[in-house]
Design a protein around this motif. Structure first.
Motif, PDB file in Angstrom:
ATOM      1  N   ASN A 123       0.835  -1.205   0.000  1.00 20.20           N
ATOM      2  CA  ASN A 123       0.000   0.000   0.000  1.00 20.20           C
ATOM      3  C   ASN A 123       0.866   1.250   0.000  1.00 20.20           C
ATOM      4  N   LYS A 124       1.947   1.207   0.777  1.00 17.50           N
ATOM      5  CA  LYS A 124       2.873   2.345   0.787  1.00 17.50           C
ATOM      6  C   LYS A 124       3.509   2.545  -0.582  1.00 17.50           C
ATOM      7  N   LEU A 125       3.953   1.444  -1.169  1.00 19.88           N
ATOM      8  CA  LEU A 125       4.592   1.531  -2.493  1.00 19.88           C
ATOM      9  C   LEU A 125       3.613   2.044  -3.544  1.00 19.88           C
ATOM     10  N   TYR A 130       4.062   5.983 -10.252  1.00 20.36           N
ATOM     11  CA  TYR A 130       4.246   4.829 -11.131  1.00 20.36           C
ATOM     12  C   TYR A 130       3.409   3.623 -10.711  1.00 20.36           C
ATOM     13  N   PHE A 131       2.561   3.802  -9.708  1.00 21.48           N
ATOM     14  CA  PHE A 131       1.637   2.721  -9.385  1.00 21.48           C
ATOM     15  C   PHE A 131       0.505   2.765 -10.399  1.00 21.48           C
ATOM     16  N   VAL A 132       0.206   1.625 -11.008  1.00 22.96           N
ATOM     17  CA  VAL A 132      -0.824   1.599 -12.057  1.00 22.96           C
ATOM     18  C   VAL A 132      -2.151   1.079 -11.510  1.00 22.96           C
ATOM     19  N   ALA A 148      -2.597  -8.917  -7.197  1.00 16.61           N
ATOM     20  CA  ALA A 148      -1.535  -8.538  -8.136  1.00 16.61           C
ATOM     21  C   ALA A 148      -1.452  -7.020  -8.190  1.00 16.61           C
ATOM     22  N   TYR A 149      -0.241  -6.503  -8.169  1.00 14.63           N
ATOM     23  CA  TYR A 149      -0.012  -5.057  -8.260  1.00 14.63           C
ATOM     24  C   TYR A 149       0.726  -4.771  -9.557  1.00 14.63           C
ATOM     25  N   CYS A 150       0.355  -3.650 -10.179  1.00  9.97           N
ATOM     26  CA  CYS A 150       1.072  -3.256 -11.393  1.00  9.97           C
ATOM     27  C   CYS A 150       1.771  -1.915 -11.172  1.00  9.97           C
ATOM     28  N   ARG A 204       5.454  -2.724 -17.879  1.00  8.96           N
ATOM     29  CA  ARG A 204       4.351  -2.913 -16.935  1.00  8.96           C
ATOM     30  C   ARG A 204       4.777  -4.090 -16.053  1.00  8.96           C
ATOM     31  N   ILE A 205       5.133  -3.752 -14.822  1.00 10.08           N
ATOM     32  CA  ILE A 205       5.701  -4.745 -13.908  1.00 10.08           C
ATOM     33  C   ILE A 205       4.591  -5.234 -12.980  1.00 10.08           C
TER      34      ILE A 205
END
Ligand SMILES: [Zn+2]
Length: 772
Positions: A123-125, A130-132, A148-150, A204-205
Motif C-alpha cells: 500500500n505504501k509503495l 508509477y503505481f498503475v 496482483a499489483y502493477c 508494466r511490472i
C-alpha cells in the motif's frame, strides 16, 4: 466409557497433528540403490544436503514414518525443527543491531513480514505516480484474496513482465527481496535516475507478492515470531491430510504427470501435486490472470540455495531458448554468485508440474513466457535467514531483477573484459566482450564510451557496436594509449564503460592493472610437484593446445583431495603482480570445489583466492565447500580469462596450490586450465617508451589464396574494424581489430569491385579494392 472417549480424542488429536511437525533427519544410505529409493519417496529435496553415505533433510511426521517403513536407518538431528528455528530466530533478533542509515522497514516475524505487513508495504509503495493498479486475481481455499499489483506504464502496449513470490509459504525472504527492489527503483526514479525512469515508463511490472496466503497465514499463526515450515497450500483433503505443493500443480498434463518422480501422488507428502493439473484455486487464479495479460517474461522467486533455474523440469533437456537462458545466467553469475541451469543441472533432481515449464509452453490461450525461478540466498541461510541477512539477500538480487526487466527488449551489456599486453609491439589492449542478454534483437547500433577515472592515465574513446541478435556476443579490442610520464607501471586504473543504447546511458566501472608486464608462464611442468595428486596435461581436441587438468581425459574421482603445488616458493618482490587464469570447469555445485590457493608460510596455511567467477562456498557440512572460502563450481564450459591482483602479497615468498576437492557422489569433467600466468610489472620510464620510433602499419590483403594489395597507415592509428562493402552497399566481410602489419584473408568474396572501410580513432578511411 468416558476413559475410552478421552483416548479416542487423544488419538484423533494425534492424527490431526500428524503432518504438522517437522524434523531434521539424517538418513543413512547403505545399499547401492538407496538413493533412488529415497527419491521415489518424493520428499522435498529442496532442503536436502548430501553426505558421504547419508542425507540430511527436513521432513514431516508422515514422511518420517514412511522413511522408517521403507527400511531406512535414520537419526533425528532435531526433533521439532520449527521450535528450533523459532528459538534461533529469537536469539538472532535479540542480537541484531539496526543500521540507522538504512530506510528499509523490517517486519515483525524475525525481520520478515506478516501477511498484513506485506500488504501494508505494498500500500505504501502504491502511493506513487508509477503505481498503475491493484487487482484481486482470485481466492485461495480459505477465501483469502490473491493480489496482483502493477507498477510502471499505464500504456497497455508496453511490455509486461510478471514477478511472483511465495508459491511455498516457508520462503519469506522472497517478499522482502521484492519490496526492497521496488522501493529502490521507485526512489531512484523520483530522484531522476535515467535507468529507473526508463524502466518504469517502458514496462508494466506485475507483482504477485503472495501466491499462497493460506500457507503463509498458517505459519504466521503457528510461529508468530518466525520459523514456520509449512510449504504447501491449505487444501483440506482428509482429517489427516492438508495441502498441495503449488509448484507441482501446473499443467500441461504430460508435464504434471511426467515419468520422472518429480512430485508426489501422496497427499501426506510435501511435494503432493494435487488431484489434477490446475486443481488448486491459487494456481488457476494465476493461470487465468496470465490468459488476460501479455507477459513475455516471468520471475518466480523461491529460496534457498543460490541458483537461477530455468526449464525444462519435466523433460530431461533444455529448451530451444537455452542459449538465451544461459547467456542471461552466465552474465549474472559473477554478480550474484548464483549457479544457473535446469533443475537437474542445479539442484540435481528433476521436478514435474512446476511453474516455469507451463509458462514456457505456449498453448491456445497464452504465448511463450520465458520464466526463471531464482532460489535466492545461500544454503547456509535456510528458509529463515538471520535478520541481518535480509538486506544482503535483497541487494544481491537487485541486479538480477533489474536485468530481468531490461531483458524483455534488447539488453546490451559488457559481458566480460580483460587487459592484454603485446610484448613484441609494446602495446596494451583492452579486450572487451559485449552481449545482448535481452530477448529482442537490437535493431540499431550501440555506442560505447570508455574513459579513465584517473588523472594518472588518459583515455577517452568512443566506438560503435553493430546490431546484436538476442544472446549474440561481440568482441572488441581497443588499443590502450601509452601512459603519461607520471604513471607508475603496474598501477590499477579505474575506467567507466558507458553503453549507450536508444539514447539511454548505462555505466559499469572496471579496474585494470596497466601497462607493460612480463610473463611467468605457470603452465611449465618444472614448477609443479605432480606427485601429490592426479594432475597432468591433456591435449585439447582438434588443436595443439596443451591443457593443465586435474583429471586428464577422464572425469575426476570421488572423494579425492587432488592437489598440485609449487615445488619451491616464488618471491614476488617489489613489483606489482597479477595472476592470469584462462580456464573452464564442470564441478558439482554446492559440494565439490576447484580452488587456487596461496600460502606465504611455505604451505602451512592456504588462502583461497577470490576471482571474478568464484562462487561463495555453500558451507554444506558434507561437501568440500568450506564456509568463507571461494572457488569454482557449477558448469562453466566456455573459456574465460580472469585476472587477480596479488598486491597484498608483495615482498612475500609465495606458494600456489591448485586443488579439486570432491565428495562421494557425482563427478564430472573437472577443471581445464588453458593458461595460467603471473604478470610481473617492472619499473619502467614511460618517457623513453613514448619516444620509441614506430614503424608503418601495413595490412596485406589476400583473397582466394592470392595477394591482392597492401594498405599503408601510420602506426599510431587505432583500427577498430575492417569492413568490405560490395557495390550494392552490402557488408560482405568484417574483421574486428585487425592486428597491425598482419595479413587479412578476405573470405567468401567473389570477383568484383569492393570498398574497404576502416573504422579508426581518426574516423573512417576508405579504399577501393579490385578482386579478380
Ligand atoms: Zn520454493
Amino acid at each position: 466409557m468416558k476413559k475410552v472417549s478421552i483416548l479416542l480424542i487423544l488419538f484423533l488429536e494425534s492424527i490431526i497433528n500428524l503432518n504438522s511437525k517437522y524434523y531434521l533427519l539424517k538418513i543413512f544410505l547403505e545399499q547401492e540403490n538407496d538413493y533412488q529409493k529415497l527419491l521415489s519417496l518424493n520428499l522435498d529435496m529442496e532442503s536436502a544436503t548430501y553426505g558421504k553415505s547419508e542425507i540430511t533433510i527436513i521432513v514431516n511426521e508422515y514422511e518420517k514414518e514412511m522413511i522408517a517403513e521403507n527400511g531406512f536407518k535414520f537419526e533425528p538431528l532435531i526433533e521439532d525443527y520449527e521450535k528450533h528455528l523459532e528459538m534461533k530466530i529469537k536469539e538472532n533478533v535479540d542480537k541484531f543491531k539496526e543500521d540507522n542509515l538504512q530506510a528499509f522497514e523490517y517486519g515483525s516475524m524475525g525481520g520478515f513480514y506478516t501477511l498484513e505487513e506485506i500488504y501494508q508495504q505494498f500500500n505504501k509503495l502504491s502511493n506513487n505516480p508509477y503505481f498503475v493498479e491493484k487487482q484481486e486475481i482470485g481466492y485461495s481455499w480459505e477465501k483469502n484474496p490473491i493480489i496482483a499489483y502493477c507498477f510502471g506504464s499505464r500504456d497497455n502496449n508496453k511490455p509486461e513482465v510478471l514477478i511472483t513470490a511465495l508459491h511455498h509459504s516457508r520462503e519469506p525472504a522472497t517478499v522482502t527481496t521484492i519490496v526492497y527492489f521496488l522501493q529502490n527503483l521507485l526512489e531512484k526514479a523520483k530522484n531522476g535516475d535515467d535507468e529507473a525512469v526508463y524502466l518504469l515508463e517502458n514496462r508494466r511490472i506485475w507483482i504477485i507478492p503472495v501466491l499462497n496466503p493460506d500457507g503463509y497465514l498458517y505459519n504466521q499463526k503457528s510461529y508468530p515470531n518466525g520459523g514456520g515450515l509449512w510449504r504447501k497450500n491449505r487444501r483440506p483433503i482428509s482429517q489427516t491430510d492438508t495441502g498441495v505443493d503449488l509448484n507441482r500443480n501446473y499443467g500441461p498434463y504430460e508435464f504434471w504427470n511426467a515419468n520422472n518422480n518429480g512430485s508426489s501422488t501422496n497427499p501426506k507428502n510435501e511435494t503432493y501435486r494435487g488431484p489434477a493439473p490446475f486443481s488448486e484455486p491459487e494456481i488457476t487464479a494465476l493461470r487465468n490472470f496470465c490468459f488476460k495479460r501479455n507477459f513475455r517474461l516471468a520471475l518466480n522467486f523461491h529460496t534457498y540455495g543460490g541458483m537461477l533455474i530455468y526449464p525444462y523440469s519435466a523433460l530431461p533437456f533444455e529448451t530451444p531458448d537455452s542459449i538465451w537462458y544461459r547467456s542471461f545466467g552466465a552474465y549474472l553469475q559473477p554478480i550474484t554468485s548464483y549457479y544457473f541451469g535446469t533443475d537437474v543441472q542445479t539442484v540435481g533432481y528433476p521436478t514435474r508440474g512446476s511453474s516455469d515449464d507451463w509458462f514456457y509452453t505456449p498453448d491456445s490461450t497464452k504465448g511463450k513466457i520465458l520464466a526463471f525461478s531464482p532460489e535466492a540466498s545461500f544454503q547456509f541461510d535456510g528458509f529463515w535467514p538471520k535478520k541481518e541477512r535480509i538486506l544482503p539477500i535483497a541487494k544481491e538480487n537487485y541486479p538480477l531483477i533489474l536485468n530481468f526487466l531490461w531483458s524483455v527488449e534488447a539488453n546490451i551489456r559488457l559481458w566480460d573484459y580483460f587487459y592484454n599486453f603485446d610484448t613484441t609491439r609494446k602495446i596494451g589492449f583492452l579486450q572487451l566482450e559485449f552481449a545482448n542478454i535481452g530477448l529482442e534483437n537490437s535493431t540499431n547500433s550501440t555506442q560505447v564510451r570508455i574513459y579513465s577515472n584517473s588523472s594518472d592515465y588518459s583515455l577517452d574513446t568512443i566506438f560503435e557496436l553493430p546490431p546484436l541478435q538476442s544472446a549474440e556476443r561481440f568482441y572488441k579490442s581497443i588499443q590502450l594509449p601509452i601512459p603519461n610520464e607520471t604513471f607508475k607501471n603496474g598501477s590499477e586504473i579505474e575506467f567507466t564503460v558507458s553503453v549507450i543504447h536508444n539514447n539511454l546511458v548505462r555505466k559499469d566501472t572496471i579496474k585494470l592493472t596497466l601497462y607493460e608486464y612480463q610473463i611467468v608462464d605457470l603452465k611449465d611442468s618444472t614448477l609443479w610437484d605432480f606427485s601429490l595428486g592426479k594432475w597432468g596435461y591433456e591435449i585439447l581436441n582438434d588443436s595443439n593446445y596443451i591443457l593443465l587438468c586435474d583429471s586428464p581425459y577422464y572425469n575426476y574421482k570421488d572423494s579425492l583431495d587432488n592437489y598440485l603445488v609449487f615445488r619451491a616458493p616464488y618471491r614476488l618482490g617489489a613489483n606489482n603482480f597479477e595472476l592470469e587464469l584462462t580456464s573452464r570447469w564442470a564441478i558439482e555445485p554446492f559440494y565439490d570445489y576447484a580452488k587456487v590457493e596461496i600460502s606465504t608460510n611455505n604451505g602451512r596455511d592456504w588462502t583461497p583466492l577470490r576471482f571474478k567467477r568464484s562462487t561463495i562456498a555453500s558451507g554444506n557440512q558434507y561437501g568440500k565447500q568450506k564456509l568463507g572460502e571461494f572457488g569454482f563450481a557449477g558448469y562453466i564450459r566456455f573459456w574465460n580469462t580472469q585476472t587477480l591482483s596479488l598486491k597484498e602479497f608483495l615482498w612475500k615468498e609465495i606458494l600456489l596450490r591448485l586443488s579439486v576437492l570432491s565428495d562421494r557422489a557425482k563427478n564430472s569433467a573437472g577443471w581445464d586450465i588453458k593458461d595460467i600466468k603471473l604478470r610481473k610489472f617492472p619499473n619502467i620510464s614511460f618517457q623513453n617508451y613514448v619516444s620509441t620510433p614506430k614503424p608503418i602499419n601495413k595490412l596485406f590483403l589476400f583473397s582466394q589464396g592470392k595477394f591482392l594489395q597492401s594498405i599503408e597507415l601510420t602506426e599510431n592509428i587505432q583500427i577498430y574494424e575492417l569492413a568490405i562493402w560490395d557495390i550494392l552497399g552490402r557488408k560482405v566481410f568484417t574483421q574486428n581489430y585487425p592486428e597491425p602489419n598482419s595479413t587479412i584473408y578476405l573470405q567468401g568474396i567473389t570477383d568484383g569491385v569492393y570498398f574497404l572501410r576502416l573504422s579508426t580513432n581518426e574516423g573512417y578511411k576508405n579504399f577501393k579494392i579490385l578482386v579478380k
